[in-house]
Design an enzyme around this catalytic site. Structure first.
Site, PDB file in Angstrom:
ATOM      1  N   HIS A  34       0.842  -1.209   0.000  1.00 17.59           N
ATOM      2  CA  HIS A  34       0.000   0.000   0.000  1.00 17.59           C
ATOM      3  C   HIS A  34       0.876   1.257   0.000  1.00 17.59           C
ATOM      4  O   HIS A  34       0.618   2.207  -0.727  1.00 17.59           O
ATOM      5  CB  HIS A  34      -0.879   0.052   1.263  1.00 17.59           C
ATOM      6  CG  HIS A  34      -1.938  -1.000   1.345  1.00 17.59           C
ATOM      7  ND1 HIS A  34      -2.096  -1.795   2.455  1.00 17.59           N
ATOM      8  CD2 HIS A  34      -2.901  -1.372   0.476  1.00 17.59           C
ATOM      9  CE1 HIS A  34      -3.121  -2.618   2.267  1.00 17.59           C
ATOM     10  NE2 HIS A  34      -3.630  -2.387   1.067  1.00 17.59           N
ATOM     11  N   LYS A  60     -17.705  -5.875   8.082  1.00 15.96           N
ATOM     12  CA  LYS A  60     -16.468  -6.639   8.247  1.00 15.96           C
ATOM     13  C   LYS A  60     -16.084  -6.711   9.717  1.00 15.96           C
ATOM     14  O   LYS A  60     -16.533  -5.921  10.527  1.00 15.96           O
ATOM     15  CB  LYS A  60     -15.340  -5.970   7.448  1.00 15.96           C
ATOM     16  CG  LYS A  60     -15.334  -6.376   5.990  1.00 15.96           C
ATOM     17  CD  LYS A  60     -13.990  -6.017   5.376  1.00 15.96           C
ATOM     18  CE  LYS A  60     -13.903  -6.456   3.921  1.00 15.96           C
ATOM     19  NZ  LYS A  60     -12.663  -6.003   3.289  1.00 15.96           N
ATOM     20  N   ARG A 113      -1.963  -6.119  -8.351  1.00 16.05           N
ATOM     21  CA  ARG A 113      -0.744  -6.887  -8.092  1.00 16.05           C
ATOM     22  C   ARG A 113      -0.545  -8.000  -9.100  1.00 16.05           C
ATOM     23  O   ARG A 113       0.553  -8.301  -9.518  1.00 16.05           O
ATOM     24  CB  ARG A 113      -0.808  -7.511  -6.688  1.00 16.05           C
ATOM     25  CG  ARG A 113      -0.768  -6.495  -5.576  1.00 16.05           C
ATOM     26  CD  ARG A 113      -1.265  -7.102  -4.290  1.00 16.05           C
ATOM     27  NE  ARG A 113      -2.666  -7.513  -4.427  1.00 16.05           N
ATOM     28  CZ  ARG A 113      -3.423  -7.934  -3.437  1.00 16.05           C
ATOM     29  NH1 ARG A 113      -2.926  -8.042  -2.235  1.00 16.05           N
ATOM     30  NH2 ARG A 113      -4.683  -8.269  -3.635  1.00 16.05           N
ATOM     31  N   SER A 130      -3.037  -7.527   3.073  1.00 17.15           N
ATOM     32  CA  SER A 130      -3.291  -7.333   4.509  1.00 17.15           C
ATOM     33  C   SER A 130      -3.745  -8.646   5.132  1.00 17.15           C
ATOM     34  O   SER A 130      -3.373  -8.985   6.256  1.00 17.15           O
ATOM     35  CB  SER A 130      -4.380  -6.284   4.714  1.00 17.15           C
ATOM     36  OG  SER A 130      -3.979  -5.045   4.214  1.00 17.15           O
TER      37      SER A 130
HETATM   38  O1  PNS Z   1      -9.109  -2.715   0.350  1.00 16.10           O
HETATM   39  P1  PNS Z   1     -10.371  -3.217  -0.276  1.00 16.10           P
HETATM   40  O2  PNS Z   1     -11.177  -3.974   0.749  1.00 16.10           O
HETATM   41  O3  PNS Z   1     -10.102  -4.021  -1.512  1.00 16.10           O
HETATM   42  O4  PNS Z   1     -11.228  -1.936  -0.728  1.00 16.10           O
HETATM   43  C1  PNS Z   1     -12.500  -2.079  -1.322  1.00 16.10           C
HETATM   44  C2  PNS Z   1     -13.172  -0.695  -1.506  1.00 16.10           C
HETATM   45  C3  PNS Z   1     -13.200   0.053  -0.193  1.00 16.10           C
HETATM   46  C4  PNS Z   1     -12.395   0.111  -2.518  1.00 16.10           C
HETATM   47  C5  PNS Z   1     -14.616  -0.952  -2.030  1.00 16.10           C
HETATM   48  O5  PNS Z   1     -15.241  -1.893  -1.233  1.00 16.10           O
HETATM   49  C6  PNS Z   1     -15.469   0.313  -2.069  1.00 16.10           C
HETATM   50  O6  PNS Z   1     -15.205   1.220  -2.815  1.00 16.10           O
HETATM   51  N1  PNS Z   1     -16.514   0.369  -1.225  1.00 16.10           N
HETATM   52  C7  PNS Z   1     -17.414   1.501  -1.151  1.00 16.10           C
HETATM   53  C8  PNS Z   1     -18.828   1.127  -1.582  1.00 16.10           C
HETATM   54  C9  PNS Z   1     -19.064   1.375  -3.050  1.00 16.10           C
HETATM   55  O7  PNS Z   1     -18.905   2.466  -3.542  1.00 16.10           O
HETATM   56  N2  PNS Z   1     -19.492   0.302  -3.764  1.00 16.10           N
HETATM   57  C10 PNS Z   1     -19.890   0.354  -5.165  1.00 16.10           C
HETATM   58  C11 PNS Z   1     -18.770   0.434  -6.164  1.00 16.10           C
HETATM   59  S1  PNS Z   1     -17.733  -0.984  -6.279  1.00 16.10           S
END
Ligand code: PNS
Length: 173
Positions: free
Chosen positions: A30, A54, A103, A141
């Site tokens: 990150h 979560k 990645r 993570s």
């Molecule tokens: O680190 P992560 O868990 O891969 O991050 C995921 C994240 C936070 C980028 C994704 O879950 C997110 O954008 N959540 C917000 C809700 C949202 O906008 N959902 C619709 C579009 S995918």
């Protein structure tokens, strides 16, 4: 002949990007992406999702604190939290770019889905993918949490501050 967009044309627009994620906890992968992003965007907001569904290892406040500490050297990087739709958060912050790390091919399908859904929700927002350094392509993570929980050495995978916090958690678990 002068190139289009060169010299005394309209001043370039400042670009704010958002790097969203769970960051539970932040890894060297990150951090690598944050440093790369901070070099090409005018402002980079690292946005931690507040996700009540979560069951995180670190609270949102702990994650924000660690992110703030380890990004101190990047003057144009700030840390924030968000809930609800990412596109709404982006609009509120006048961001035009969502930054995500890819990645390996295995990341791509999910990332493509998210990027296209976000584009559907807000066509003005672009998702930009960047690759972390090769050394971090296996890093997540989730794996860091697991290795640490089982007593493995994560010193080369996360910043020292995060390693200390992980060890403290592992002891108290
Ligand atoms: O680190 P992560 O868990 O891969 O991050 C995921 C994240 C936070 C980028 C994704 O879950 C997110 O954008 N959540 C917000 C809700 C949202 O906008 N959902 C619709 C579009 S995918």
């Amino acid at each position: 002949m002068q190139r289009k967009g060169a010299a005394d044309k309209v001043p370039a627009q400042r670009i704010t990007a958002i790097y969203p994620g769970s960051f539970d906890p932040i890894t060297n992968g990150h951090l690598d992406l944050i440093e790369r992003g901070s070099k090409i965007f005018d402002e980079l907001i690292v946005a931690v999702l507040r996700n009540p569904e979560k069951d995180p290892l670190f609270s949102v406040e702990e994650r924000v604190e660690m992110l703030n500490e380890v990004t101190q050297h990047c003057a144009n990087v700030s840390v924030d939290t968000f809930d609800g739709l990412l596109v709404d958060y982006a609009v509120r912050n006048r961001a035009r770019v969502i930054l995500r790390g890819v990645r390996a091919i295995s990341d791509f399908e999910n990332e493509l889905q998210m990027a296209l859904m976000n584009r559907k929700l807000d066509p003005n927002l672009e998702t930009v993918f960047m690759m972390p350094a090769v050394a971090y392509t296996f890093l997540s993570s989730h794996l860091v949490r697991e290795v640490c929980k089982l007593g493995g050495d994560v010193r080369s995978l996360v910043p020292p501050l995060v390693e200390a916090r992980l060890r403290a958690k592992a002891v108290s678990l």
